[in-house]
Design a protein around this motif. Structure first.
Motif, PDB file in Angstrom:
ATOM      1  N   ARG A 274       0.755  -1.092   0.025  1.00 27.54           N
ATOM      2  CA  ARG A 274      -0.043   0.062   0.200  1.00 27.54           C
ATOM      3  C   ARG A 274       0.976   1.280  -0.203  1.00 27.54           C
ATOM      4  NH1 ARG A 274      -2.596  -1.183   3.914  1.00 27.54           N
ATOM      5  NH2 ARG A 274      -4.436  -2.389   2.873  1.00 27.54           N
ATOM      6  N   GLY A 275       1.839   1.087   0.714  1.00 25.59           N
ATOM      7  CA  GLY A 275       2.831   2.547   0.757  1.00 25.59           C
ATOM      8  C   GLY A 275       3.458   2.580  -0.787  1.00 25.59           C
ATOM      9  N   THR A 276       3.413   1.771  -1.530  1.00 25.90           N
ATOM     10  CA  THR A 276       4.023   2.076  -2.957  1.00 25.90           C
ATOM     11  C   THR A 276       3.031   2.251  -3.903  1.00 25.90           C
ATOM     12  OG1 THR A 276       3.949  -0.335  -3.556  1.00 25.90           O
ATOM     13  CG2 THR A 276       6.060   0.520  -2.355  1.00 25.90           C
ATOM     14  N   PRO A 329      -5.651  -2.773  -4.779  1.00 27.96           N
ATOM     15  CA  PRO A 329      -4.545  -3.181  -5.970  1.00 27.96           C
ATOM     16  C   PRO A 329      -5.182  -3.027  -7.535  1.00 27.96           C
ATOM     17  CG  PRO A 329      -4.686  -5.000  -4.346  1.00 27.96           C
ATOM     18  CD  PRO A 329      -5.429  -4.112  -3.865  1.00 27.96           C
ATOM     19  N   PHE A 330      -6.472  -3.430  -7.603  1.00 25.07           N
ATOM     20  CA  PHE A 330      -7.207  -3.231  -8.961  1.00 25.07           C
ATOM     21  C   PHE A 330      -7.478  -1.609  -8.942  1.00 25.07           C
ATOM     22  CE2 PHE A 330      -8.147  -7.254  -6.999  1.00 25.07           C
ATOM     23  CZ  PHE A 330      -7.671  -8.220  -7.945  1.00 25.07           C
ATOM     24  N   ASP A 331      -7.722  -0.882  -8.148  1.00 23.06           N
ATOM     25  CA  ASP A 331      -7.907   0.456  -8.232  1.00 23.06           C
ATOM     26  C   ASP A 331      -6.740   1.185  -8.723  1.00 23.06           C
ATOM     27  OD1 ASP A 331     -10.932   0.142  -7.581  1.00 23.06           O
ATOM     28  OD2 ASP A 331     -10.295   0.809  -5.378  1.00 23.06           O
ATOM     29  N   ALA A 332      -5.662   0.694  -7.925  1.00 21.52           N
ATOM     30  CA  ALA A 332      -4.390   1.247  -8.490  1.00 21.52           C
ATOM     31  C   ALA A 332      -3.973   1.065 -10.000  1.00 21.52           C
ATOM     32  CB  ALA A 332      -3.245   0.812  -7.784  1.00 21.52           C
ATOM     33  N   ALA A 333      -4.112  -0.208 -10.288  1.00 19.52           N
ATOM     34  CA  ALA A 333      -3.909  -0.833 -11.742  1.00 19.52           C
ATOM     35  C   ALA A 333      -4.869   0.058 -12.722  1.00 19.52           C
ATOM     36  CB  ALA A 333      -3.910  -2.118 -11.784  1.00 19.52           C
ATOM     37  N   ARG A 334      -6.220   0.141 -12.129  1.00 14.99           N
ATOM     38  CA  ARG A 334      -7.225   0.764 -13.418  1.00 14.99           C
ATOM     39  C   ARG A 334      -6.500   2.384 -13.371  1.00 14.99           C
ATOM     40  NH1 ARG A 334     -12.617  -1.873 -11.065  1.00 14.99           N
ATOM     41  NH2 ARG A 334     -12.771  -3.161 -12.429  1.00 14.99           N
ATOM     42  N   GLU A 335      -5.906   2.996 -12.562  1.00 10.81           N
ATOM     43  CA  GLU A 335      -5.538   4.355 -12.926  1.00 10.81           C
ATOM     44  C   GLU A 335      -4.738   4.615 -13.772  1.00 10.81           C
ATOM     45  OE1 GLU A 335      -6.271   7.426 -11.108  1.00 10.81           O
ATOM     46  OE2 GLU A 335      -8.048   6.452 -10.474  1.00 10.81           O
TER      47      GLU A 335
END
Length: 503
Positions: A274-276, A329-335
């Motif tokens: 999460r920190g990355t 993790p999926f939200d970060a990837a979708r961004e």
């Protein structure tokens, strides 16, 4: 994400026929694409392509990003001028019909792959060299450490990186640089094998896509401890000071295994990830979606909650549930990547919270016919109950074949085609066709947007053709389809069944 109404076949690359021990990315793969096209199939599902670490399992790999060099086709190397045609033509075939022999494939292919590298290294620069340089540059973020890992494990005789020299275990920069110089050729060779794999896979994928066949890949949620991934990113995993796991992954008892499964993979430190902003996971999704058109995320339920087992526990029984990262993790990837064409493998002990997570993300889940008839009161996995936003199966690589399952379920059936009237399976078996075709038709005719049939089920094969028995460490992943099985007659019959189902 909804997919167009279509169907496809589950057949791993190693299960293709061929003379060199296991199926590979050569002529038989292209012929299978032709078979899919003739049969009206629009999806080819495979298992992970990574180099297997233990037991030849594609779900335990030395890298989450690398391809298995044993899948490289020798004839294509000859066509590219990296081997002599005579060298390949005179290779003694491995006589193991219907069964993959990974050790024999390694003995046969490794010397020829080494020869291809020597020839590449000794020739003047060409377009291939330019492509290789570009590949190494574009993939340096994972390729450098993977190639190191391969060279180091060969030098030190073990893939258990915690047993390497201490400075390499802890990745002291000076020690890495010194060892890199000593092993420069082995590191370059490992990179070259990955380049060859990427080149051949890209050609096959393009060939399939041009024929309206989408490649459907598989991503295990966890990675092996003895892998480049854990060695290179130790801070992202639950390890002690020596690099060994403190807790490991698995699942409690379920309908796959009465005693559960102790997989042994190190668990993620989700707080560190999460920190990355989940950078490692975004890279993993990006890499996978460059390889595949669709992606199955194995053990999706681990993002909602995962089974944590003490590393010194001999079984999975004494584990506990821990909350996962949810949608993050999926939200970060979708961004960064946009919409994710992901299928959630939501099998096993699934809770309402797991279903809610999948629905929040909009991913289709899986429905498996074989799970629909154990409990007369539970119709979740029965084909007439499948929702449109799902992927329907007769069975998966972890199941028995449909006829193996049917034979065990009905050891003395009254006929080849009919079940007893009080059996909940009976409504699906009222025709005159063989059982396997009727059960395949039930899946094809369901409302699921996507229907996938294992090749063994299309052929009506029994238990001997099973791909994997969960919890069994050896003897899996060996089944191969016979060269004559993908006949024009079979293609026509499958095409007709597919057309009747409106796919």
């Amino acid at each position: 994400m909804h997919f167009p109404r279509s169907s496809g076949i589950l057949l791993h690359i190693t299960s293709l026929p061929g003379p060199h021990g296991i199926g590979d990315l050569g002529e038989q793969a292209y012929q299978f694409v032709d078979f899919l096209q003739a049969a009206g199939q629009r999806v080819w599902q495979i298992l992970p392509l990574s180099p297997p670490a233990f037991g030849d399992s594609p779900y335990s790999s030395f890298s989450a990003f690398a391809g298995n060099p044993l899948l490289i086709n020798l004839a294509q190397l000859a066509e590219d001028g990296l081997l002599d045609v005579e060298q390949v033509a005179t290779v003694e075939p491995i006589d193991a019909p219907g069964k993959a022999d990974y050790a024999a494939a390694q003995r046969l292919k490794r010397p020829l792959l080494d020869e291809a590298y020597r020839r590449f290294s000794d020739t003047t620069r060409s377009e291939t060299h330019e492509q290789y340089d570009a590949y190494c540059l574009d993939n340096a973020w994972w390729l450098v450490d993977y190639a190191r890992f391969e060279a180091y494990r060969e030098r030190f005789g073990t893939s258990d990186w915690t047993r390497w020299p201490e400075q390499l275990v802890h990745r002291v920069p000076e020690a890495l640089m010194r060892t890199d110089r000593e092993l420069a050729e082995a590191i370059a060779r490992a990179k070259f094998f990955q380049f060859l794999f990427h080149l051949q896979w890209s050609r096959l994928k393009q060939y399939a896509n041009e024929r309206q066949v989408r490649m459907y890949g598989d991503m295990p949620i966890f990675v092996a401890h003895e892998s480049a991934d854990v060695w290179a990113h130790q801070g992202l995993f639950s390890l002690d000071e020596g690099g060994r796991p403190t807790v490991v992954a698995g699942v409690p008892p379920d309908y796959f295994s009465e005693t559960g499964q102790r997989w042994g993979n190190p668990l993620y430190r989700w707080d560190a990830l999460r920190g990355t902003d989940y950078a490692w996971w975004t890279q993993r999704f990006r890499s996978a979606l460059e390889f595949y058109d669709l992606l199955r995320v194995d053990h999706f339920r681990g993002f909602e909650a995962y089974w944590e087992i003490p590393a010194d526990a001999p079984t999975a029984v004494d584990g506990r549930w821990c909350l996962g990262p949810g949608t993050e993790p999926f939200d970060a990837a979708r961004e960064q990547l946009g919409p994710l064409p992901i299928i959630a493998e939501d099998l096993g002990l699934i809770t309402d919270e797991v279903h809610q997570l999948r629905e929040d993300l909009g991913f289709p889940g899986m429905r498996v016919l074989q799970f629909g008839f154990d409990n007369p009161e539970d119709d979740f996995h029965r084909p007439d109950q499948y929702p449109a936003n799902s992927v329907a199966y007769t069975g998966t690589h972890d199941n028995d074949t449909i006829m193996g399952w049917y034979g065990k379920r009905r050891p003395k059936p009254k006929s080849q085609t009919l079940a007893d009237e009080d059996d909940p399976l009976a409504p699906y078996l009222r025709g005159d066709e063989p059982v396997h075709w009727q059960l395949c038709a039930a899946v094809l005719e369901s409302r699921s947007d996507t229907a996938i049939l294992p090749m063994q089920d299309v052929l009506g094969l029994g238990n001997a053709a099973r791909m994997n028995l969960p919890g069994q460490a050896t003897g899996n992943w060996t089944w191969r389809v016979a060269a004559e099985a993908c006949s024009p007659e079979l293609a026509t019959r499958l095409q007709q069944a597919t057309e009747r189902s409106g796919r």
